[in-house]
Design a protein around this motif. Structure first.
Motif, short mmCIF file in Angstrom:
data_model
loop_
_atom_site.label_atom_id
_atom_site.label_comp_id
_atom_site.label_asym_id
_atom_site.label_seq_id
_atom_site.Cartn_x
_atom_site.Cartn_y
_atom_site.Cartn_z
N ASP A 14 -15.03 9.94 -84.86
CA ASP A 14 -15.00 11.25 -85.54
C ASP A 14 -14.93 12.39 -84.53
OD1 ASP A 14 -15.16 10.08 -88.09
OD2 ASP A 14 -17.36 10.13 -88.07
N ALA A 15 -15.69 12.29 -83.46
CA ALA A 15 -15.65 13.32 -82.43
C ALA A 15 -14.27 13.38 -81.78
CB ALA A 15 -16.73 13.06 -81.38
N SER A 16 -13.67 12.23 -81.53
CA SER A 16 -12.32 12.19 -80.96
C SER A 16 -11.32 12.86 -81.89
CB SER A 16 -11.87 10.74 -80.72
OG SER A 16 -12.72 10.09 -79.82
N PHE A 17 -11.45 12.56 -83.17
CA PHE A 17 -10.56 13.14 -84.18
C PHE A 17 -10.70 14.66 -84.21
CE2 PHE A 17 -9.90 14.65 -88.53
CZ PHE A 17 -8.57 14.29 -88.71
N ILE A 18 -11.92 15.15 -84.16
CA ILE A 18 -12.14 16.60 -84.23
C ILE A 18 -11.56 17.29 -82.99
CG2 ILE A 18 -13.87 18.43 -84.30
CD1 ILE A 18 -15.65 16.40 -85.93
N SER B 93 -9.03 8.32 -81.18
CA SER B 93 -9.64 8.14 -82.49
C SER B 93 -8.98 6.98 -83.24
CB SER B 93 -9.51 9.44 -83.30
OG SER B 93 -10.03 9.30 -84.59
N ALA B 94 -7.65 6.94 -83.20
CA ALA B 94 -6.89 5.88 -83.87
C ALA B 94 -7.24 4.51 -83.30
CB ALA B 94 -5.39 6.14 -83.74
N LEU C 59 -9.93 3.65 -82.03
CA LEU C 59 -11.30 3.30 -82.45
C LEU C 59 -11.36 2.95 -83.93
CD1 LEU C 59 -13.31 6.01 -80.46
CD2 LEU C 59 -13.31 3.53 -80.05
N GLY C 60 -10.20 2.98 -84.60
CA GLY C 60 -10.13 2.53 -85.99
C GLY C 60 -10.16 3.63 -87.03
N SER C 61 -10.09 4.89 -86.62
CA SER C 61 -10.11 5.99 -87.58
C SER C 61 -8.77 6.10 -88.31
CB SER C 61 -10.40 7.32 -86.86
OG SER C 61 -10.12 8.41 -87.70
N SER C 62 -8.80 5.94 -89.63
CA SER C 62 -7.55 6.07 -90.39
C SER C 62 -7.04 7.51 -90.33
CB SER C 62 -7.73 5.60 -91.83
OG SER C 62 -8.67 6.39 -92.51
N SER C 63 -7.93 8.47 -90.26
CA SER C 63 -7.51 9.87 -90.13
C SER C 63 -6.81 10.09 -88.78
CB SER C 63 -8.71 10.81 -90.26
OG SER C 63 -9.29 10.70 -91.53
N GLY C 64 -7.37 9.52 -87.74
CA GLY C 64 -6.75 9.60 -86.42
C GLY C 64 -5.39 8.92 -86.40
N ILE D 151 -8.84 20.30 -82.88
CA ILE D 151 -8.99 21.58 -82.18
C ILE D 151 -7.75 21.86 -81.34
CG2 ILE D 151 -10.28 22.76 -80.34
CD1 ILE D 151 -12.81 21.33 -81.42
N TYR D 152 -7.25 20.84 -80.66
CA TYR D 152 -6.06 21.04 -79.83
C TYR D 152 -4.77 21.15 -80.66
CZ TYR D 152 -8.64 20.27 -75.49
OH TYR D 152 -9.51 20.39 -74.43
N ALA D 153 -4.74 20.54 -81.81
CA ALA D 153 -3.51 20.58 -82.61
C ALA D 153 -3.42 21.83 -83.47
CB ALA D 153 -3.43 19.33 -83.50
N TYR D 154 -4.54 22.29 -84.00
CA TYR D 154 -4.47 23.30 -85.06
C TYR D 154 -5.16 24.63 -84.78
CZ TYR D 154 -2.79 19.21 -87.48
OH TYR D 154 -2.06 18.09 -87.83
N LYS D 155 -5.85 24.75 -83.67
CA LYS D 155 -6.49 26.03 -83.33
C LYS D 155 -5.58 26.77 -82.36
CE LYS D 155 -10.62 25.13 -85.21
NZ LYS D 155 -11.04 25.69 -86.45
N GLU D 156 -5.12 27.93 -82.77
CA GLU D 156 -4.19 28.70 -81.95
C GLU D 156 -4.73 28.95 -80.54
OE1 GLU D 156 -2.27 33.09 -82.21
OE2 GLU D 156 -2.33 31.94 -84.08
N GLU D 157 -6.03 29.23 -80.45
CA GLU D 157 -6.64 29.57 -79.17
C GLU D 157 -6.64 28.41 -78.18
OE1 GLU D 157 -7.92 29.74 -82.21
OE2 GLU D 157 -9.19 31.47 -82.46
#
Length: 144
Positions: free
Chosen positions: A79-83, A107-108, A110-115, A87-93
């Motif tokens: 989850d931390a990896s995904f977040i 994240s992927a 590690l088995g995260s389907s979201s990742g 941050i790097y993909a979607y936060k303009e800053e």
């Protein structure tokens, strides 16, 4: 015996921090989680990262959030990896697609389907990686 007792205190402090966070008592949450995070507790590190990411009880600070998320992710917290990827993909800053792809892959892996899904999007769009529809399909399929 002391080891068993310290584990109980560790769990109690984490739960106390979680209870405080739910009550929006962010000062207490930080007081409970920060020492645990500094001692290497991956969940406390992730929740501190969330507080800095969202500005809950602290000044919003993406770099501080990334610091705590990275420590948690390096202990296998998908989850931390995904977040971090988000941050790097979607936060303009902080936008950096290469870093986003790296963390979504972590994240992927590690088995995260979201990742897996987000990594598939990166390959589909060619953001941070070479555009590759076969690789995108692979990650979308794993996510499904």
């Amino acid at each position: 015996m002391l080891l068993l007792m310290s584990g109980i205190v560790y769990a109690d402090d984490f739960q106390d921090g979680q209870d405080a966070y739910k009550r929006k008592d962010y000062k207490t949450a930080i007081e409970k989680w920060k020492p645990l995070a500094e001692q290497g507790n991956a969940l406390s590190q992730m929740f501190l990262g969330l507080m800095y990411n969202q500005g809950d009880g602290v000044m919003q600070d993406y770099q501080e959030a990334i610091k705590w998320f990275t420590q948690s992710a390096n202990q296998g917290n998908a989850d931390a990896s995904f977040i971090i990827g988000g941050i790097y993909a979607y936060k303009e800053e902080t936008q950096d697609y290469k870093k986003a792809a790296k963390w979504f892959r972590h994240s992927a892996d590690l088995g995260s389907s979201s990742g897996q899904y987000q990594l598939g999007l990166m390959y589909k769009e060619g953001n941070g990686v070479m555009q590759d529809y076969q690789e995108a399909i692979k990650w979308f399929t794993q996510s499904a």
